[in-house]
Design a protein around this motif. Structure first.
Motif, PDB file in Angstrom:
ATOM      1  N   ASP A  37       0.873  -1.162   0.070  1.00  0.00           N
ATOM      2  CA  ASP A  37       0.003   0.000  -0.089  1.00  0.00           C
ATOM      3  C   ASP A  37       0.937   1.246  -0.184  1.00  0.00           C
ATOM      4  O   ASP A  37       1.468   1.641   1.123  1.00  0.00           O
ATOM      5  CB  ASP A  37      -0.877  -0.241   1.260  1.00  0.00           C
ATOM      6  N   VAL A  38       1.127   2.086  -1.280  1.00  0.00           N
ATOM      7  CA  VAL A  38       1.923   2.907  -1.239  1.00  0.00           C
ATOM      8  C   VAL A  38       1.252   4.479  -1.651  1.00  0.00           C
ATOM      9  O   VAL A  38       1.068   4.786  -0.861  1.00  0.00           O
ATOM     10  CB  VAL A  38       3.324   2.672  -2.294  1.00  0.00           C
ATOM     11  N   CYS A  39       0.916   4.434  -2.984  1.00  0.00           N
ATOM     12  CA  CYS A  39       0.456   5.615  -3.679  1.00  0.00           C
ATOM     13  C   CYS A  39      -1.084   5.668  -3.472  1.00  0.00           C
ATOM     14  O   CYS A  39      -1.592   6.688  -3.454  1.00  0.00           O
ATOM     15  CB  CYS A  39       1.202   5.992  -4.927  1.00  0.00           C
ATOM     16  N   ARG A  40      -1.922   4.478  -3.609  1.00  0.00           N
ATOM     17  CA  ARG A  40      -3.093   4.438  -3.609  1.00  0.00           C
ATOM     18  C   ARG A  40      -3.963   5.230  -5.069  1.00  0.00           C
ATOM     19  O   ARG A  40      -5.134   5.631  -4.875  1.00  0.00           O
ATOM     20  CB  ARG A  40      -4.086   4.936  -2.328  1.00  0.00           C
ATOM     21  N   GLU A  41      -3.104   5.494  -6.038  1.00  0.00           N
ATOM     22  CA  GLU A  41      -3.686   6.317  -7.068  1.00  0.00           C
ATOM     23  C   GLU A  41      -3.234   5.678  -8.321  1.00  0.00           C
ATOM     24  O   GLU A  41      -3.294   5.999  -9.394  1.00  0.00           O
ATOM     25  CB  GLU A  41      -2.937   7.613  -7.246  1.00  0.00           C
ATOM     26  N   GLY A  42      -2.930   4.344  -8.223  1.00  0.00           N
ATOM     27  CA  GLY A  42      -2.277   3.433  -9.363  1.00  0.00           C
ATOM     28  C   GLY A  42      -1.222   4.109 -10.151  1.00  0.00           C
ATOM     29  O   GLY A  42      -0.854   3.759 -11.342  1.00  0.00           O
ATOM     30  N   PHE A  43      -0.352   4.769  -9.403  1.00  0.00           N
ATOM     31  CA  PHE A  43       0.696   5.582 -10.066  1.00  0.00           C
ATOM     32  C   PHE A  43       2.077   4.444  -9.855  1.00  0.00           C
ATOM     33  O   PHE A  43       2.917   4.206 -10.821  1.00  0.00           O
ATOM     34  CB  PHE A  43       0.948   6.752  -9.663  1.00  0.00           C
ATOM     35  N   CYS A  44       2.308   3.721  -8.473  1.00  0.00           N
ATOM     36  CA  CYS A  44       3.541   3.253  -8.268  1.00  0.00           C
ATOM     37  C   CYS A  44       3.544   1.954  -8.662  1.00  0.00           C
ATOM     38  O   CYS A  44       4.779   1.647  -8.688  1.00  0.00           O
ATOM     39  CB  CYS A  44       3.763   3.607  -6.913  1.00  0.00           C
ATOM     40  N   GLY A  45       2.668   1.071  -8.825  1.00  0.00           N
ATOM     41  CA  GLY A  45       2.772  -0.312  -9.056  1.00  0.00           C
ATOM     42  C   GLY A  45       3.080  -1.142  -8.068  1.00  0.00           C
ATOM     43  O   GLY A  45       2.983  -2.298  -8.253  1.00  0.00           O
ATOM     44  N   ALA A  46       3.085  -0.806  -6.714  1.00  0.00           N
ATOM     45  CA  ALA A  46       3.495  -1.601  -5.638  1.00  0.00           C
ATOM     46  C   ALA A  46       2.255  -2.414  -5.323  1.00  0.00           C
ATOM     47  O   ALA A  46       2.596  -3.382  -4.678  1.00  0.00           O
ATOM     48  CB  ALA A  46       3.839  -0.736  -4.447  1.00  0.00           C
ATOM     49  N   CYS A  47       1.249  -2.226  -5.631  1.00  0.00           N
ATOM     50  CA  CYS A  47      -0.057  -2.973  -5.354  1.00  0.00           C
ATOM     51  C   CYS A  47      -0.460  -3.979  -6.408  1.00  0.00           C
ATOM     52  O   CYS A  47      -1.449  -4.283  -6.396  1.00  0.00           O
ATOM     53  CB  CYS A  47      -1.076  -2.180  -4.959  1.00  0.00           C
ATOM     54  N   THR A  48       0.256  -4.070  -7.410  1.00  0.00           N
ATOM     55  CA  THR A  48      -0.027  -4.767  -8.579  1.00  0.00           C
ATOM     56  C   THR A  48      -0.387  -6.460  -8.128  1.00  0.00           C
ATOM     57  O   THR A  48       0.607  -6.917  -7.573  1.00  0.00           O
ATOM     58  CB  THR A  48       1.467  -4.790  -9.534  1.00  0.00           C
ATOM     59  N   VAL A  49      -1.366  -6.868  -8.698  1.00  0.00           N
ATOM     60  CA  VAL A  49      -1.820  -8.162  -8.797  1.00  0.00           C
ATOM     61  C   VAL A  49      -2.047  -8.803  -9.771  1.00  0.00           C
ATOM     62  O   VAL A  49      -2.204  -7.685 -10.903  1.00  0.00           O
ATOM     63  CB  VAL A  49      -2.799  -8.382  -7.604  1.00  0.00           C
TER      64      VAL A  49
END
Length: 156
Positions: A37-49
């Motif tokens: 859970d990093v940017c919560r805006e779809g920008f950083c890609g850390a939450c990619t599944v």
């Protein structure tokens, strides 16, 4: 509301507001905390599944829109006994830095290299445009991806 999903190969029922972000359901309800859970805006890609085999930002996906879909998180990307090729390459190439971007990088590169087994270095860099590394360790990440490409070429 309940939503039925297949997560990492298991049928799961989520009981939450259908507007809940998949990221929050994974981390909060299912305790699958590898998805970051990093940017919560779809920008950083850390939450990619992976949703039905395609990389997507889980922070932008409302659970209610995912009924019946297949989700794979970083916890489910390997078979449990053996890391997938990208995970192993990250270890072999000593890519580890702070670790916040890694799950998303692995998820993005796993599908990209599956679909583009002969990718070149520039193509790998372009594939990572949606994944931000705050430590700026991109070159070693790309080196790891290229080692996967070379291994695939040697095997095939």
């Amino acid at each position: 509301m309940t939503t039925s999903l297949k997560i990492n190969g298991e049928e799961r029922i989520l009981t939450c507001d259908p507007r809940t972000a998949l990221l929050d359901a994974l981390r909060g309800e299912l305790r699958l905390t590898g998805t970051k859970d990093v940017c919560r805006e779809g920008f950083c890609g850390a939450c990619t599944v992976h949703v039905d085999g395609k990389p997507m930002s889980s922070c932008l996906l409302p659970v209610g829109k995912l009924e019946g879909r297949s989700i794979v998180t970083i916890e489910g990307i390997s078979d449990g006994a053996t890391l997938n090729a990208v995970q192993q390459a990250f270890i072999d190439e000593d890519v580890v830095q702070c670790g916040m971007c890694f799950p998303g990088m692995v998820m993005t590169l796993s599908t990209y290299l599956r679909d583009n087994p002969s990718a070149n270095r520039d193509a790998v860099k372009y594939a990572l445009v949606g994944n931000a590394c705050r430590c700026t360790g991109y070159e070693r990440i790309v080196d790891a991806a290229m080692s996967v490409v070379m291994a695939q070429e040697d095997a095939g």
